[in-house]
Structures are given as C-alpha cells and as structure tokens.
Scaffold this motif. Structure first.
Motif, PDB file in Angstrom:
ATOM      1  N   ASP A 292       0.816  -1.208   0.000  1.00  0.00           N
ATOM      2  CA  ASP A 292       0.000   0.000   0.000  1.00  0.00           C
ATOM      3  C   ASP A 292       0.852   1.261   0.000  1.00  0.00           C
ATOM      4  OD1 ASP A 292      -2.635  -0.208  -0.279  1.00  0.00           O
ATOM      5  OD2 ASP A 292      -3.147  -0.122   1.860  1.00  0.00           O
ATOM      6  N   GLY A 293       0.485   2.195  -0.848  1.00  0.00           N
ATOM      7  CA  GLY A 293       1.160   3.490  -0.845  1.00  0.00           C
ATOM      8  C   GLY A 293       2.351   3.565  -1.783  1.00  0.00           C
ATOM      9  N   GLU A 294       2.778   2.455  -2.304  1.00  0.00           N
ATOM     10  CA  GLU A 294       3.935   2.487  -3.197  1.00  0.00           C
ATOM     11  C   GLU A 294       3.553   2.996  -4.589  1.00  0.00           C
ATOM     12  OE1 GLU A 294       7.335  -0.523  -1.943  1.00  0.00           O
ATOM     13  OE2 GLU A 294       5.580  -1.591  -2.698  1.00  0.00           O
ATOM     14  N   VAL A 295       4.547   3.561  -5.266  1.00  0.00           N
ATOM     15  CA  VAL A 295       4.344   4.000  -6.645  1.00  0.00           C
ATOM     16  C   VAL A 295       4.971   2.968  -7.570  1.00  0.00           C
ATOM     17  CG1 VAL A 295       4.825   5.785  -8.365  1.00  0.00           C
ATOM     18  CG2 VAL A 295       4.299   6.425  -5.994  1.00  0.00           C
ATOM     19  N   TYR A 296       4.146   2.470  -8.473  1.00  0.00           N
ATOM     20  CA  TYR A 296       4.528   1.356  -9.326  1.00  0.00           C
ATOM     21  C   TYR A 296       4.477   1.835 -10.773  1.00  0.00           C
ATOM     22  CZ  TYR A 296       3.315  -2.674 -12.188  1.00  0.00           C
ATOM     23  OH  TYR A 296       3.245  -3.596 -13.198  1.00  0.00           O
ATOM     24  N   TRP A 297       5.530   1.510 -11.537  1.00  0.00           N
ATOM     25  CA  TRP A 297       5.584   1.972 -12.919  1.00  0.00           C
ATOM     26  C   TRP A 297       5.946   0.838 -13.868  1.00  0.00           C
ATOM     27  CZ3 TRP A 297       9.770   5.709 -15.304  1.00  0.00           C
ATOM     28  CH2 TRP A 297       9.436   5.964 -16.646  1.00  0.00           C
ATOM     29  N   CYS A 298       5.030   0.539 -14.764  1.00  0.00           N
ATOM     30  CA  CYS A 298       5.279  -0.398 -15.850  1.00  0.00           C
ATOM     31  C   CYS A 298       5.338   0.426 -17.129  1.00  0.00           C
ATOM     32  CB  CYS A 298       4.145  -1.422 -15.904  1.00  0.00           C
ATOM     33  SG  CYS A 298       4.059  -2.335 -17.448  1.00  0.00           S
ATOM     34  N   THR A 299       6.450   0.314 -17.875  1.00  0.00           N
ATOM     35  CA  THR A 299       6.661   1.204 -19.027  1.00  0.00           C
ATOM     36  C   THR A 299       6.024   0.701 -20.317  1.00  0.00           C
ATOM     37  OG1 THR A 299       8.700   0.164 -19.825  1.00  0.00           O
ATOM     38  CG2 THR A 299       8.923   1.819 -18.075  1.00  0.00           C
ATOM     39  N   ALA A 300       5.340  -0.429 -20.264  1.00  0.00           N
ATOM     40  CA  ALA A 300       4.728  -0.971 -21.481  1.00  0.00           C
ATOM     41  C   ALA A 300       3.647  -0.029 -22.006  1.00  0.00           C
ATOM     42  CB  ALA A 300       4.121  -2.335 -21.197  1.00  0.00           C
ATOM     43  N   ASP A 301       3.207  -0.276 -23.214  1.00  0.00           N
ATOM     44  CA  ASP A 301       2.071   0.450 -23.764  1.00  0.00           C
ATOM     45  C   ASP A 301       0.800  -0.338 -23.445  1.00  0.00           C
ATOM     46  OD1 ASP A 301       1.660   2.735 -26.110  1.00  0.00           O
ATOM     47  OD2 ASP A 301       0.057   1.230 -26.078  1.00  0.00           O
ATOM     48  N   VAL A 302      -0.320   0.355 -23.252  1.00  0.00           N
ATOM     49  CA  VAL A 302      -1.565  -0.386 -22.979  1.00  0.00           C
ATOM     50  C   VAL A 302      -1.982  -1.229 -24.182  1.00  0.00           C
ATOM     51  CG1 VAL A 302      -2.594   1.028 -21.169  1.00  0.00           C
ATOM     52  CG2 VAL A 302      -3.010   1.593 -23.570  1.00  0.00           C
ATOM     53  N   GLY A 303      -1.349  -1.013 -25.316  1.00  0.00           N
ATOM     54  CA  GLY A 303      -1.636  -1.819 -26.497  1.00  0.00           C
ATOM     55  C   GLY A 303      -1.103  -3.236 -26.401  1.00  0.00           C
ATOM     56  N   TRP A 304      -0.288  -3.531 -25.400  1.00  0.00           N
ATOM     57  CA  TRP A 304       0.229  -4.886 -25.204  1.00  0.00           C
ATOM     58  C   TRP A 304      -0.383  -5.492 -23.952  1.00  0.00           C
ATOM     59  CZ3 TRP A 304       1.642  -4.790 -29.744  1.00  0.00           C
ATOM     60  CH2 TRP A 304       2.425  -3.779 -30.271  1.00  0.00           C
ATOM     61  N   VAL A 305      -0.290  -6.789 -23.832  1.00  0.00           N
ATOM     62  CA  VAL A 305      -0.909  -7.438 -22.680  1.00  0.00           C
ATOM     63  C   VAL A 305      -0.274  -6.956 -21.381  1.00  0.00           C
ATOM     64  CG1 VAL A 305       0.577  -9.495 -22.557  1.00  0.00           C
ATOM     65  CG2 VAL A 305      -1.839  -9.645 -21.870  1.00  0.00           C
ATOM     66  N   THR A 306       1.016  -6.629 -21.429  1.00  0.00           N
ATOM     67  CA  THR A 306       1.678  -6.136 -20.218  1.00  0.00           C
ATOM     68  C   THR A 306       0.974  -4.879 -19.707  1.00  0.00           C
ATOM     69  OG1 THR A 306       3.721  -7.013 -21.137  1.00  0.00           O
ATOM     70  CG2 THR A 306       3.930  -5.582 -19.234  1.00  0.00           C
ATOM     71  N   GLY A 307       0.582  -4.023 -20.640  1.00  0.00           N
ATOM     72  CA  GLY A 307      -0.150  -2.825 -20.255  1.00  0.00           C
ATOM     73  C   GLY A 307      -1.529  -3.147 -19.701  1.00  0.00           C
ATOM     74  N   HIS A 308      -2.187  -4.139 -20.255  1.00  0.00           N
ATOM     75  CA  HIS A 308      -3.508  -4.538 -19.749  1.00  0.00           C
ATOM     76  C   HIS A 308      -3.403  -5.037 -18.302  1.00  0.00           C
ATOM     77  CE1 HIS A 308      -4.740  -4.304 -23.906  1.00  0.00           C
ATOM     78  NE2 HIS A 308      -5.932  -4.789 -23.672  1.00  0.00           N
ATOM     79  N   SER A 309      -2.523  -6.038 -18.110  1.00  0.00           N
ATOM     80  CA  SER A 309      -2.498  -6.727 -16.818  1.00  0.00           C
ATOM     81  C   SER A 309      -1.740  -5.938 -15.756  1.00  0.00           C
ATOM     82  CB  SER A 309      -1.847  -8.104 -16.969  1.00  0.00           C
ATOM     83  OG  SER A 309      -2.559  -8.878 -17.909  1.00  0.00           O
ATOM     84  N   TYR A 310      -0.684  -5.201 -16.183  1.00  0.00           N
ATOM     85  CA  TYR A 310       0.197  -4.611 -15.170  1.00  0.00           C
ATOM     86  C   TYR A 310       0.321  -3.096 -15.226  1.00  0.00           C
ATOM     87  CZ  TYR A 310       0.976  -9.506 -14.350  1.00  0.00           C
ATOM     88  OH  TYR A 310       0.766 -10.834 -14.077  1.00  0.00           O
ATOM     89  N   ILE A 311      -0.525  -2.423 -16.042  1.00  0.00           N
ATOM     90  CA  ILE A 311      -0.710  -0.980 -15.843  1.00  0.00           C
ATOM     91  C   ILE A 311      -2.124  -0.762 -15.335  1.00  0.00           C
ATOM     92  CG2 ILE A 311      -0.890   1.301 -16.910  1.00  0.00           C
ATOM     93  CD1 ILE A 311       1.223   0.487 -18.924  1.00  0.00           C
ATOM     94  N   VAL A 312      -3.076  -1.479 -15.937  1.00  0.00           N
ATOM     95  CA  VAL A 312      -4.476  -1.206 -15.635  1.00  0.00           C
ATOM     96  C   VAL A 312      -5.067  -2.225 -14.641  1.00  0.00           C
ATOM     97  CG1 VAL A 312      -6.796  -0.884 -16.584  1.00  0.00           C
ATOM     98  CG2 VAL A 312      -4.799  -0.030 -17.839  1.00  0.00           C
ATOM     99  N   TYR A 313      -5.334  -3.442 -15.089  1.00  0.00           N
ATOM    100  CA  TYR A 313      -6.190  -4.323 -14.280  1.00  0.00           C
ATOM    101  C   TYR A 313      -5.570  -4.801 -12.963  1.00  0.00           C
ATOM    102  CZ  TYR A 313      -9.561  -4.251 -18.055  1.00  0.00           C
ATOM    103  OH  TYR A 313     -10.490  -3.838 -18.973  1.00  0.00           O
ATOM    104  N   GLY A 314      -4.356  -5.335 -12.999  1.00  0.00           N
ATOM    105  CA  GLY A 314      -3.751  -5.836 -11.767  1.00  0.00           C
ATOM    106  C   GLY A 314      -3.594  -4.741 -10.723  1.00  0.00           C
ATOM    107  N   PRO A 315      -2.876  -3.660 -11.056  1.00  0.00           N
ATOM    108  CA  PRO A 315      -2.657  -2.590 -10.081  1.00  0.00           C
ATOM    109  C   PRO A 315      -3.964  -1.985  -9.564  1.00  0.00           C
ATOM    110  CG  PRO A 315      -1.183  -2.309 -11.962  1.00  0.00           C
ATOM    111  CD  PRO A 315      -2.090  -3.448 -12.299  1.00  0.00           C
ATOM    112  N   LEU A 316      -4.919  -1.698 -10.438  1.00  0.00           N
ATOM    113  CA  LEU A 316      -6.139  -1.041  -9.974  1.00  0.00           C
ATOM    114  C   LEU A 316      -6.983  -1.994  -9.124  1.00  0.00           C
ATOM    115  CD1 LEU A 316      -7.115   1.128 -13.083  1.00  0.00           C
ATOM    116  CD2 LEU A 316      -5.853   1.827 -11.048  1.00  0.00           C
ATOM    117  N   ALA A 317      -7.000  -3.265  -9.474  1.00  0.00           N
ATOM    118  CA  ALA A 317      -7.731  -4.220  -8.630  1.00  0.00           C
ATOM    119  C   ALA A 317      -7.125  -4.241  -7.225  1.00  0.00           C
ATOM    120  CB  ALA A 317      -7.698  -5.619  -9.237  1.00  0.00           C
ATOM    121  N   ASN A 318      -5.819  -3.978  -7.133  1.00  0.00           N
ATOM    122  CA  ASN A 318      -5.142  -3.984  -5.837  1.00  0.00           C
ATOM    123  C   ASN A 318      -5.139  -2.622  -5.148  1.00  0.00           C
ATOM    124  OD1 ASN A 318      -4.533  -6.694  -6.075  1.00  0.00           O
ATOM    125  ND2 ASN A 318      -2.512  -6.340  -6.975  1.00  0.00           N
ATOM    126  N   GLY A 319      -5.787  -1.638  -5.740  1.00  0.00           N
ATOM    127  CA  GLY A 319      -5.806  -0.309  -5.133  1.00  0.00           C
ATOM    128  C   GLY A 319      -4.449   0.362  -5.148  1.00  0.00           C
TER     129      GLY A 319
END
Ligand code: ATP
Ligand code: MG
Length: 644
Positions: A292-319
């Motif tokens: 909690d409280g950490e800043v997490y940065w994945c440099t992928a583009d949302v156009g790739w699966v990395t961006g889907h799972s580890y910019i948007v869905y995974g991190p946001l599901a975890n708050g």
C-alpha cells in the motif's frame, strides 16, 4: 558458474511471500488447485459468489472455465470497492511526453470518468458483448475507455497507437467492432502521430463501425464526420457521473488482444472476466511485492498485454498507484526513465530488455546523474534478458540494491507464469527462475515425452490457471490447433527452455528459432547473450541458415555500441569470443553488421525476418505489418552476407 544473487535482508523482512511461504503455497496450489484458487478468488468482490471453481479440458472438446457460476464487474473491482477506503488516493500518475506535463488522478476521479464514459457509450447504443476498438495514445482516457467497456460488459480490443491504418483495419474487421475510440493525435518523443487520420483511412474498409469517439489530445485539426464522429469531451460532459455496473458472468469476455506478431500473423487472444482479473491481481501483488502506498511503474504500452495486466487491471484491482507514461525512453534525453523515477518517487519499475539494452548503449553517466533512491524493485519482460543486460540493470540502475524479477509470460497466459518472488527467490541473471502458484511447467522432447530433472526441451504447462486465454476470437479450431495439438493434454507455449539442477527455468527462445548445428540443438538466446557480453556489442540476433556441411550454420546480426567501428578484425574477435564463451560449435559462420534490428512495435526482435534474409529469401518475408521500422530491413537486405 552462474552468479547467484541472494535475497536482500531488507526485502525478505517485509515481503508478502518468503521462501517458506512460497514452498508451502506452491505445493498446496499444485496438490489442490481447486482449494487454492477457491480461496484466492475471494480477493475479488463477487456479485454472486461462485460455487464451481474449475471446469477445464485440454483434450477432446477443449474448454477452459473458471468460477463459471459467479458474477462480478471488473470495473467495480478496480474502482468502486476502493472508494470508501482510498477514494482520495492517486490511482493513476500520468506523465506526459513533455516533461512539463503530468497529472494525478484519484480513485474517486477515475471512477467518475469511467461512469461518465460508460453512460455515454450506452447512449450511443453500445451493448454487452459488443466489440469496442481502442486506438489511443498513453493517456488516462485509454484506461478510462477499457474500464468503461468492462463496466457495461462490452469487449475491448486495444490496438497499439503506433500501428498503421491497415493493421488497425485488420484488427477492427477481425472482431467486427461497432465503436472506435481514438484521439486527434498522439505525442511521442516530441512528434505527432496522426491517429484520427489513420483511423479515417482504416474505417474506409470497416463497415461495422457505427460511431467514433475522439479524444482531444493535441488540439490538431482533424476531419469529423457528422453522425459518426463525436468529441469525447462533449459526450462525457453531458453524461451522468454515476453508473450502476453491469452484472457480468465470470466467463463473459473482457477483452480481445492481438499478439505482437513476432512469429506470424497476430492472433485474437480472448480473455474473460473473473479468472483473468484474479490472476492479474494476485501476480501483481506478489511478483512486484506491492505494498500500500507504493508508486509502481510499468513502461509498457496499454496496447500490449503487459499494459492490460500490469498498468491497468492488476494494479487497480489492488488499489495501487500506477504510473502511465506517454513518451519514450530517449526523449528529451536518455535519462528520461530515471528522471521520471525521481520526479514521482517510483518504488517499483518494470520494463523490457530492449529498452535496457538501448539505454546500456549510452553508458552509465545518464543513469548515474539521477538519484533513483526511491527504487526498491526492478522487473523485466518480453524477451530473454541477456545476463550482461541483467547485471547492468542490477548494478547501474538498481545500485546493487534492488532485486530484478525476470517475468516470463505471454499474451495467451494473461499474467506472469514463471518468475522470481522478491522475498522468496534467489536470482540468477538470465533465468526467469520458478513457477508462480498454480503453474505446473513441464519440459517435453520433440516426441512429447516428459523430461525430468536438469534438461533442455520444449516448455509446456500441464494444468490450467485462471488467467489462461479461453479461445482465439472467432476461431476456436485455431486455438486448439496452435496450443493443444502438438502435445496431448498440455498447453504448448511455443518457447524452448532449460531447467537447471535447482529447478530454475531459462527461456532459450522460441522453439521455431532453435538452431541445429551438426546435430547440436542450440537456443538463440545463449549465442546472443555471449555476443552481447562482448564490450563492443550492444545488441545481437542469431538465426540459422542452410549450411552444406553442418546442416545449419549460425548467422549473427550484430549492433555495436555507440562510436564503435565495424572492422574485419572485430569480426574475427567476435567469432573467437563466442568460441571461448560457449564452445566451437556455437561460433558464428557469418556476422552481419547491423545498425538496427527489425523489431515488432513492442520492441521484440523479429527473428523470422532475419531468418529469411539469412536464407537469401528476402522476397518472401511474410507478414511485416507489425514491423516498427521497415527501413531497417532494407538495409539488412542490401548488406546481406549469404548471397547464394
Ligand atoms: P506472436 O505470438 O504473435 O508471435 P509474441 O509471442 O512476441 O508474438 P507476446 O505474447 O507479446 O507475443 O510475447 C510472448 C513471448 O515473449 C513469449 O512466448 C516469449 O517468447 C517472450 N518472453 C516474454 N517474457 C519473457 C522472459 N521474461 N524471458 C524470455 N522470453 C520472454
Ligand atoms: Mg507468442
């Protein structure tokens, strides 16, 4: 001897998963997958809780279903459930292409934006199950659009903003999208990308698209077709700020995503809602040891699966607080990544070997002039990371302090399958190490015989995991053929791997790329890593070509570090170098100096094109639509070494 990096005490102390827990949980997850996943599934908020956990067959009528009688809403899991406890926490830090532009978006704000767009899409007649193509730059509206689709149960297909009109058209046609969400222009490295103009060209051959929503990003002039095109800002302003999330079956589709096309024509990979979100969330928490409280940065583009799972869905599901970067690593300077880390106090940084190798070419100074004191953990994904690049990343970027998680996975797997966990796994540079919970890798030989112990072979996965793709959109037969026909009862990854005496996995490259020299099978990754270990080599790609005596010869494409001149002497030196590093069998027969290598738009080397050039068959390169820079290929063809 491989170097082993032990787990730093600081990390072990606070990590979610330590060695003991990893062993216990892993054993349980393999012995009793149903029990394990039934428990883990509770990390999501379900509208109707599931009673069935798993219904899977990898043979006969191939089907994969998880939590199938449960219902939920993915967007509500990423937003609504956080509002009471962290409504005012930053959900997305947006860093613009121009370093002067950035923004913090709270969970409350993101929630409202998603609700407004969900209402606007509903007003345009978009229904559950309809396909929506998203062709946007790395701006918050990309995440908003994905989540708005999830909220109403529409299926999104994100197409990378760097793709051409033809590539975009092909992806729209394949899934018959009724809505396209795009922007006037994108901005990357100070240059404008004409997204709307590209979209207009694509739409000439896409009859299915009834509406286009256009985000104003640069304010550049674009054509707007009355009745079809709508400004995003106008629609969301008029739309209501609240929205009741739709009740979605766990197995209803969440998105289609076309693979990056390294090996051939992209496939429409289909992921569903419950299992995918659960797997993205659990891997994000444990692999990146997110607190909690950490800043997490994945440099992928949302156009790739990395961006889907580890910019948007995974991190946001975890708050979590997730950083979204619009720009490129070398603009305005090659210190940009490190400057952004200092600016936003990034704790966890996840990028690709291609970026690391490119920045490594520039030397240490651009890194060392920044602090990076906030960094705690580094990650890598997309290709095998050469030990040379790994140690540079560890020493120079991480100041010998931050563990590196080398995460192996695929668009098809939805989330990370083989990876270190920072508090549980000692690291070996170049190895993706051990399987995540519930993942059962097996090594098989060409005949499908399961190999035990320390061996090299083809990597398969014996059991399903919740994040696994469910089908190729509109072509289940292709799904079965591609992944379940080569080896019976197993998911075939298409990658080769070596398992060492500690059970660690080393991805050796794609099985199709394996070279056979006088009966010795060799992965491309090993030879490439040996070349990159030479101080004058920045990047290398190795392929086989027909050789009269050896069956296959080794053809190496080599990019030198900045300011190094190619000479005949250096060529000999490199051949000897590889001979010394690996053995005579691996020494390159031909070395071509390559100012650049052909890469997909996600930065992966396209060996299939290099193989054609090496075979002197450059007239039949196959599908090149995913190629980032076609001029690179022209140069390689002009200077090819094997003119038979
Ligand atoms: P296509 O399937 O269309 O040819 P692609 O395989 O490049 O494209 P992705 O799903 O983006 O599409 O990439 C997955 C592949 O990337 C893996 O199969 C593997 O070859 C490679 N890969 C990803 N992460 C790693 C890693 N950490 N180490 C080694 N290889 C990796
Ligand atoms: Mg693939």
């Amino acid at each position: 001897m491989t170097d082993v990096y032990s787990i730093p005490a600081e990390i072990a102390k606070s990590a979610w998963i330590d060695q003991k827990k990893y062993t216990e949980w892993y054993e349980r997850s393999i012995k009793d997958p149903e029990g394990f996943w039934a428990e883990q599934g509770k990390r999501l908020d379900w509208i109707k809780p599931y009673t069935q956990v798993k219904d899977v067959s990898f043979t006969g009528d191939v089907h994969i279903r998880w939590f199938q009688d449960g219902t939920l809403n993915v967007a509500a899991n990423c937003l609504d459930r956080h509002l009471a406890t962290r409504g005012d926490q930053t959900a997305i830090i947006w860093e613009g292409d121009d370093p002067a532009e950035s923004a913090h978006i709270t969970y409350r704000d993101l929630h409202e934006r998603v609700c407004r767009l969900a209402n606007a899409m509903t007003d345009l007649g978009v229904k559950k199950g309809e396909r929506v193509t998203i062709y946007l730059p790395m701006i918050p509206e990309a995440a908003v659009a994905m989540l708005a689709c999830a909220r109403i149960g529409a299926i999104h297909s994100v197409v990378f903003g760097g793709f051409s009109p033809d590539s975009l058209a092909g992806r729209i046609q394949d899934c018959d999208s009724s809505l396209l969400i795009t922007a006037d222009e994108g901005l990357r490295g100070g240059r404008k990308v004409p997204l709307k103009a590209n979209a207009d060209k694509a739409l000439e051959s896409c009859g299915s698209v009834k509406n286009v929503i256009v985000v104003k990003r640069t304010g550049g002039t674009v054509a707007m077709e009355a009745g079809r095109d709508h400004w995003y800002q106008d629609l969301v302003e008029k739309a209501a700020p609240t929205h009741v999330p739709a009740e979605i079956d766990a197995e209803d589709p969440l998105f289609i995503l076309y693979t990056s096309g390294s090996t051939g024509k992209p496939k429409g990979v289909l992921h569903t809602s419950g299992g995918y979100l659960l797997y993205a969330a659990i891997t994000h928490q444990y692999v990146f040891d997110y607190h909690d409280g950490e800043v997490y940065w994945c440099t992928a583009d949302v156009g790739w699966v990395t961006g889907h799972s580890y910019i948007v869905y995974g991190p946001l599901a975890n708050g979590a607080t997730t950083l979204m970067f619009e720009g490129v690593p070398n603009y305005p300077t090659v210190s940009r990544f490190w400057d952004v880390i200092d600016k936003h106090k990034v704790n966890i940084f996840y990028t690709a070997p291609t970026a690391i190798r490119a920045l490594m070419r520039e030397g240490e100074a651009p890194v060392k002039r920044t602090s990076r004191a906030s960094l705690r953990l580094l990650g890598s994904v997309g290709e095998p990371i050469n030990p040379e690049a790994w140690t540079w990343y560890h020493r120079v970027v991480g100041d010998d302090r931050c563990p590196i998680v080398d995460t192996w996975w695929q668009t098809e797997t939805g989330g990370i399958l083989i990876t270190p966990l920072p508090g549980a796994t000692a690291l070996k540079p170049g190895s993706a190490t051990l399987p995540f919970f519930g993942v059962k890798p097996v090594m098989v030989d060409a005949e499908g015989k399961i190999l035990e112990g320390a061996v090299e072979g083809n990597l398969c996965i014996a059991e399903s995991w919740p994040g696994q793709m469910r089908t190729v959109y509109g072509d289940h037969e292709r799904f079965v053929q591609t992944y379940f026909s080569t080896y019976k009862g197993m998911y075939f990854t298409g990658d080769g791997a070596r398992r060492d005496e500690d059970g660690y996995y080393w991805i050796t490259g794609r099985v199709d790329d394996v070279i056979n020299v006088s009966g010795h099978r060799m992965g491309t990754a090993e030879v490439e890593s040996a070349l990159v270990a030479h101080p004058k080599v920045a990047e290398a790609a190795v392929v086989g070509y027909p050789h009269e005596i050896k069956g296959q010869g080794i053809y190496a494409y080599v990019t030198l570090v900045a300011d190094e001149e190619p000479t005949e002497e250096l060529r000999k030196e490199l051949v000897n170098w590889v001979r010394k590093e690996i053995g005579p069998i691996a020494s390159p027969d031909l070395i071509q100096w390559s100012p650049g290598l052909p890469k997909t738009r996600s930065g992966k080397i396209m060996r299939r094109i290099l193989r054609k050039i090496a075979e002197n068959q450059h007239d039949t390169l196959g599908d090149t639509s995913t190629l980032a820079d076609p001029t690179v290929v022209e140069d390689l063809i002009d200077n090819r070494m094997n003119r038979v």
